[in-house]
Write an enzyme that holds these catalytic residues in place. Structure first.
Site, PDB file in Angstrom:
ATOM      1  N   CYS A 103     -24.200  33.073   9.385  1.00  0.00           N
ATOM      2  CA  CYS A 103     -24.198  32.377  10.677  1.00  0.00           C
ATOM      3  C   CYS A 103     -25.573  31.803  10.985  1.00  0.00           C
ATOM      4  O   CYS A 103     -26.561  32.085  10.299  1.00  0.00           O
ATOM      5  CB  CYS A 103     -23.722  33.298  11.808  1.00  0.00           C
ATOM      6  SG  CYS A 103     -24.943  34.461  12.421  1.00  0.00           S
ATOM      7  N   ASP A 106     -28.489  34.269  11.742  1.00  0.00           N
ATOM      8  CA  ASP A 106     -29.057  34.926  10.560  1.00  0.00           C
ATOM      9  C   ASP A 106     -30.190  34.117   9.940  1.00  0.00           C
ATOM     10  O   ASP A 106     -31.108  34.685   9.342  1.00  0.00           O
ATOM     11  CB  ASP A 106     -27.978  35.140   9.499  1.00  0.00           C
ATOM     12  CG  ASP A 106     -26.956  36.187   9.894  1.00  0.00           C
ATOM     13  OD1 ASP A 106     -27.240  36.982  10.802  1.00  0.00           O
ATOM     14  OD2 ASP A 106     -25.869  36.202   9.286  1.00  0.00           O
ATOM     15  N   CYS A 166     -19.758  35.585  13.496  1.00  0.00           N
ATOM     16  CA  CYS A 166     -20.515  34.624  12.686  1.00  0.00           C
ATOM     17  C   CYS A 166     -19.895  33.235  12.652  1.00  0.00           C
ATOM     18  O   CYS A 166     -20.611  32.223  12.724  1.00  0.00           O
ATOM     19  CB  CYS A 166     -20.671  35.150  11.258  1.00  0.00           C
ATOM     20  SG  CYS A 166     -21.673  36.642  11.128  1.00  0.00           S
TER      21      CYS A 166
END
Length: 223
Positions: A103, A106, A166
């Site tokens: 995602c 991240d 995500c």
């Protein structure tokens, strides 16, 4: 960006929402080892991961299999757990290697976790337009386009964190492209400097021996 929440409060709300969703809860040591090994850009045999944490191989496998989003190759080696060897819309380049993340958040968080400078190349979830920036523990810079934003989803229903969070936490080339309803429920729409500050506030929640871990809830501000 107007209307966004205080990053401390936003980090707390996000981490409380992720608690109990199978994302490395009580497995910070295992996630740390997996992240560091995956960051080398090669598949990780369960035996190698077990050796890194000092656990039996069957315990490592059982822990990973609790999250249906964990990725394996044909040989039964780990290739994705937040950081992945399979291409996604979120590419991270560091030390001559290309990896990807599940995602948009991240892409900010993992370089901070690993104390790495990285160049991120992503794409707008509405138009496909390229979005790029450089991130390190010192900050975020070279944002292209400068007005890019991160859509921070609220954790929703779904098996595993990838489906629950995500897949709805994305990047847009401009806040004008945000359309309510496409990623609901949404916690906030953040400029990338704001998203960087959020990632910094998340770090205290990520506890392991090296000072980071993943999604182990700790007491936060009163809501």
């Amino acid at each position: 960006m107007a209307g966004t929440l205080d990053p401390e409060l936003l980090a707390h709300r996000l981490m409380m929402g992720l608690s109990g969703r199978g994302w490395a809860l009580d497995r910070g040591q295992l996630f740390e080892a997996a992240l560091r090994l995956l960051a080398r850009g090669e598949p990780v045999p369960p035996e190698r991961l077990a050796e890194a944490v000092g656990w039996p191989v069957k315990t490592v496998r059982a822990a990973l299999e609790e999250d249906p989003a964990v990725e394996w190759d044909e040989a039964g080696r780990l290739i994705g757990w937040g950081l992945t060897l399979r291409p996604t819309p979120f590419r991270i380049a560091w030390e001559g290697r290309s990896l990807w993340t599940w995602c948009a958040l991240d892409t900010l968080l993992f370089p901070l976790c690993l104390a790495q400078e990285a160049r991120v190349e992503a794409s707008c979830a509405r138009t496909g337009q390229p979005i790029g920036f450089t991130i390190s523990p010192a900050g975020i810079r070279e944002i292209e386009p400068a007005e890019s934003v991160l859509v921070l989803a609220a954790p929703g229903p779904g098996a595993g964190i990838r489906a629950a969070f995500c897949q709805r936490t994305v990047l847009l080339a401009s806040p004008a492209l945000f359309q309510p309803g496409l990623w609901d429920p949404v916690l906030a729409l953040l400029s990338l400097p704001e998203a960087f500050r959020l990632a910094q506030r998340i770090m205290p929640y990520l506890r392991w021996e090296g000072g980071i871990g993943c999604c182990v809830a700790v007491p936060g501000p009163d809501l």
